[in-house]
Design a protein around this motif. Structure first.
Motif, PDB file in Angstrom:
ATOM      1  N   GLU A  67      -5.017  -8.820  -3.727  1.00  9.73           N
ATOM      2  CA  GLU A  67      -6.243  -9.610  -3.840  1.00  9.73           C
ATOM      3  C   GLU A  67      -7.441  -8.761  -4.268  1.00  9.73           C
ATOM      4  N   GLY A  68      -7.209  -7.447  -4.449  1.00  9.01           N
ATOM      5  CA  GLY A  68      -8.293  -6.554  -4.849  1.00  9.01           C
ATOM      6  C   GLY A  68      -9.306  -6.305  -3.761  1.00  9.01           C
ATOM      7  N   LEU A 110       4.922   3.923  12.759  1.00  9.36           N
ATOM      8  CA  LEU A 110       4.291   2.740  13.353  1.00  9.36           C
ATOM      9  C   LEU A 110       3.316   2.089  12.375  1.00  9.36           C
ATOM     10  N   LEU A 111       2.549   2.909  11.666  1.00  4.70           N
ATOM     11  CA  LEU A 111       1.605   2.368  10.696  1.00  4.70           C
ATOM     12  C   LEU A 111       2.333   1.680   9.543  1.00  4.70           C
ATOM     13  N   CYS A 112       3.439   2.270   9.108  1.00  8.00           N
ATOM     14  CA  CYS A 112       4.224   1.635   8.046  1.00  8.00           C
ATOM     15  C   CYS A 112       4.674   0.243   8.465  1.00  8.00           C
ATOM     16  N   GLN A 113       5.137   0.131   9.684  1.00  7.61           N
ATOM     17  CA  GLN A 113       5.670  -1.146  10.152  1.00  7.61           C
ATOM     18  C   GLN A 113       4.572  -2.177  10.416  1.00  7.61           C
ATOM     19  N   THR A 114       3.421  -1.730  10.892  1.00  6.39           N
ATOM     20  CA  THR A 114       2.386  -2.687  11.299  1.00  6.39           C
ATOM     21  C   THR A 114       1.372  -3.004  10.202  1.00  6.39           C
ATOM     22  N   LEU A 115       1.104  -2.039   9.309  1.00  8.17           N
ATOM     23  CA  LEU A 115       0.024  -2.218   8.346  1.00  8.17           C
ATOM     24  C   LEU A 115       0.451  -2.528   6.922  1.00  8.17           C
ATOM     25  N   LEU A 116       1.572  -1.993   6.488  1.00 14.19           N
ATOM     26  CA  LEU A 116       1.905  -2.096   5.067  1.00 14.19           C
ATOM     27  C   LEU A 116       1.960  -3.528   4.529  1.00 14.19           C
ATOM     28  N   PRO A 117       2.616  -4.465   5.204  1.00 13.69           N
ATOM     29  CA  PRO A 117       2.645  -5.832   4.650  1.00 13.69           C
ATOM     30  C   PRO A 117       1.244  -6.407   4.426  1.00 13.69           C
ATOM     31  N   TYR A 118       0.347  -6.174   5.379  1.00 13.61           N
ATOM     32  CA  TYR A 118      -1.029  -6.661   5.265  1.00 13.61           C
ATOM     33  C   TYR A 118      -1.769  -5.948   4.129  1.00 13.61           C
ATOM     34  N   LEU A 119      -1.565  -4.622   4.027  1.00 16.12           N
ATOM     35  CA  LEU A 119      -2.240  -3.864   2.977  1.00 16.12           C
ATOM     36  C   LEU A 119      -1.759  -4.278   1.591  1.00 16.12           C
ATOM     37  N   TYR A 120      -0.472  -4.558   1.458  1.00 17.97           N
ATOM     38  CA  TYR A 120       0.050  -5.037   0.174  1.00 17.97           C
ATOM     39  C   TYR A 120      -0.631  -6.354  -0.224  1.00 17.97           C
ATOM     40  N   GLU A 121      -0.778  -7.229   0.752  1.00 10.69           N
ATOM     41  CA  GLU A 121      -1.409  -8.534   0.484  1.00 10.69           C
ATOM     42  C   GLU A 121      -2.850  -8.358   0.011  1.00 10.69           C
ATOM     43  N   LYS A 122      -3.606  -7.527   0.711  1.00 17.45           N
ATOM     44  CA  LYS A 122      -5.011  -7.324   0.365  1.00 17.45           C
ATOM     45  C   LYS A 122      -5.168  -6.507  -0.918  1.00 17.45           C
ATOM     46  N   GLN A 123      -4.204  -5.644  -1.186  1.00 21.94           N
ATOM     47  CA  GLN A 123      -4.211  -4.893  -2.445  1.00 21.94           C
ATOM     48  C   GLN A 123      -4.087  -5.851  -3.627  1.00 21.94           C
ATOM     49  N   THR A 174     -10.689  -0.948  -0.091  1.00 19.65           N
ATOM     50  CA  THR A 174     -11.582   0.138  -0.480  1.00 19.65           C
ATOM     51  C   THR A 174     -10.735   1.296  -1.004  1.00 19.65           C
ATOM     52  N   ALA A 175     -11.399   2.329  -1.509  1.00 17.39           N
ATOM     53  CA  ALA A 175     -10.667   3.506  -1.993  1.00 17.39           C
ATOM     54  C   ALA A 175      -9.850   4.140  -0.864  1.00 17.39           C
ATOM     55  N   SER A 176     -10.437   4.190   0.325  1.00 18.75           N
ATOM     56  CA  SER A 176      -9.712   4.767   1.459  1.00 18.75           C
ATOM     57  C   SER A 176      -8.570   3.860   1.885  1.00 18.75           C
ATOM     58  N   GLY A 177      -8.767   2.539   1.791  1.00 18.23           N
ATOM     59  CA  GLY A 177      -7.698   1.602   2.114  1.00 18.23           C
ATOM     60  C   GLY A 177      -6.537   1.744   1.144  1.00 18.23           C
ATOM     61  N   GLN A 178      -6.847   1.940  -0.148  1.00 15.58           N
ATOM     62  CA  GLN A 178      -5.800   2.127  -1.144  1.00 15.58           C
ATOM     63  C   GLN A 178      -5.052   3.432  -0.907  1.00 15.58           C
ATOM     64  N   LEU A 179      -5.792   4.475  -0.526  1.00 16.37           N
ATOM     65  CA  LEU A 179      -5.161   5.759  -0.213  1.00 16.37           C
ATOM     66  C   LEU A 179      -4.202   5.607   0.959  1.00 16.37           C
ATOM     67  N   LEU A 180      -4.631   4.866   1.976  1.00 19.69           N
ATOM     68  CA  LEU A 180      -3.768   4.628   3.133  1.00 19.69           C
ATOM     69  C   LEU A 180      -2.506   3.888   2.710  1.00 19.69           C
ATOM     70  N   ALA A 181      -2.657   2.844   1.900  1.00 19.87           N
ATOM     71  CA  ALA A 181      -1.497   2.075   1.448  1.00 19.87           C
ATOM     72  C   ALA A 181      -0.542   2.948   0.647  1.00 19.87           C
ATOM     73  N   ASP A 182      -1.080   3.762  -0.254  1.00 16.01           N
ATOM     74  CA  ASP A 182      -0.236   4.631  -1.081  1.00 16.01           C
ATOM     75  C   ASP A 182       0.477   5.683  -0.238  1.00 16.01           C
ATOM     76  N   THR A 183      -0.229   6.239   0.742  1.00 12.93           N
ATOM     77  CA  THR A 183       0.369   7.263   1.611  1.00 12.93           C
ATOM     78  C   THR A 183       1.510   6.679   2.431  1.00 12.93           C
ATOM     79  N   LEU A 184       1.266   5.530   3.027  1.00 12.10           N
ATOM     80  CA  LEU A 184       2.294   4.899   3.849  1.00 12.10           C
ATOM     81  C   LEU A 184       3.496   4.496   3.003  1.00 12.10           C
ATOM     82  N   LYS A 185       3.240   3.983   1.805  1.00 14.54           N
ATOM     83  CA  LYS A 185       4.334   3.571   0.939  1.00 14.54           C
ATOM     84  C   LYS A 185       5.204   4.760   0.556  1.00 14.54           C
TER      85      LYS A 185
END
Length: 222
Positions: free
Chosen positions: A166-167, A151-164, A170-181
């Protein structure tokens, strides 16, 4: 007489591991997969095998008529879908399992499906750790352990990629993006679809909504 085994979907992650185990214990193991050059036809799999493992998406498989001594083992990660397939195409005669692919080698065997004891013994013979659960018990467990990441992959990843890009993570946000990916890459689209159609997800959603309600969130006040 030794069992003769067929594996449909033998080139996938599940099929490869299962086929290897089976070949260590059985003389005759017939494999089918369009990705394999030496692939036995599904018709011949059913002709020559008395236990047939289906490790491919069930909506892609057309089941030939089975004989009374044959056992078809359904491996969908959502057991209720295997149960529906068994009802529609196997007259409720399908065995239902889910190989959890964990370090303990656990295989859940549906206790309320056909051939449960036989398949429990079969999986134990090839070195797995079978565990009985009902279909609903298993799917509830998967809804609360496997499905949240999907569910997190489907709902969050596109948004996290966009914000990634743009820099703005946070470190925890990047960890979440990397884990989901990393998890998304492992799941095939068919597996992702199967996970998200789990009917027991309604209980997870209800539990989450209950927690939000307790802390004062009211979606009607948005």
């Amino acid at each position: 007489m030794d069992d003769k085994i067929g594996v449909i979907g033998a080139a996938g992650d599940l099929g490869v591991q299962l086929t290897q185990r089976l070949r260590e214990h059985f003389e005759f193991v017939f494999i089918n997969d369009p990705k394999l050059k030496s692939s036995t036809s599904i018709e011949d799999i059913f002709k020559f095998s008395n236990i047939i493992h289906i490790c491919a998406p069930l909506d892609k498989i057309k089941i030939p008529a089975i004989t009374g001594d044959q056992i078809v083992v359904l491996h969908d990660s959502v057991m209720s879908y295997s149960k529906l397939f068994s009802s529609d195409f196997l007259e409720d005669a399908g065995a239902i399992v889910h190989m959890l692919m964990n370090k303990k080698g656990t295989v859940v065997v549906a206790s309320d499906a056909s051939h449960a004891v036989k398949i429990h013994e079969h999986m134990k013979k090839i070195g797995y750790e079978p565990h009985f659960m009902t279909v609903d018990e298993h799917d509830y467990l998967m809804a609360h352990s496997q499905a949240p990441l999907a569910l997190l992959c489907q709902t969050l990843l596109p948004y996290l990629y966009e914000k990634q890009d743009e820099g703005l993570l946070t470190a925890s946000g990047q960890l979440l993006a990397d884990t989901l990916k990393s998890r998304e890459i492992i799941w095939t689209p068919e597996t992702m679809t199967s996970i998200l159609r789990n009917p027991q997800l309604k209980h997870l959603i209800a539990d989450m909504q209950s927690i939000l309600t307790k802390v004062g969130y009211n979606k009607d006040n948005e």
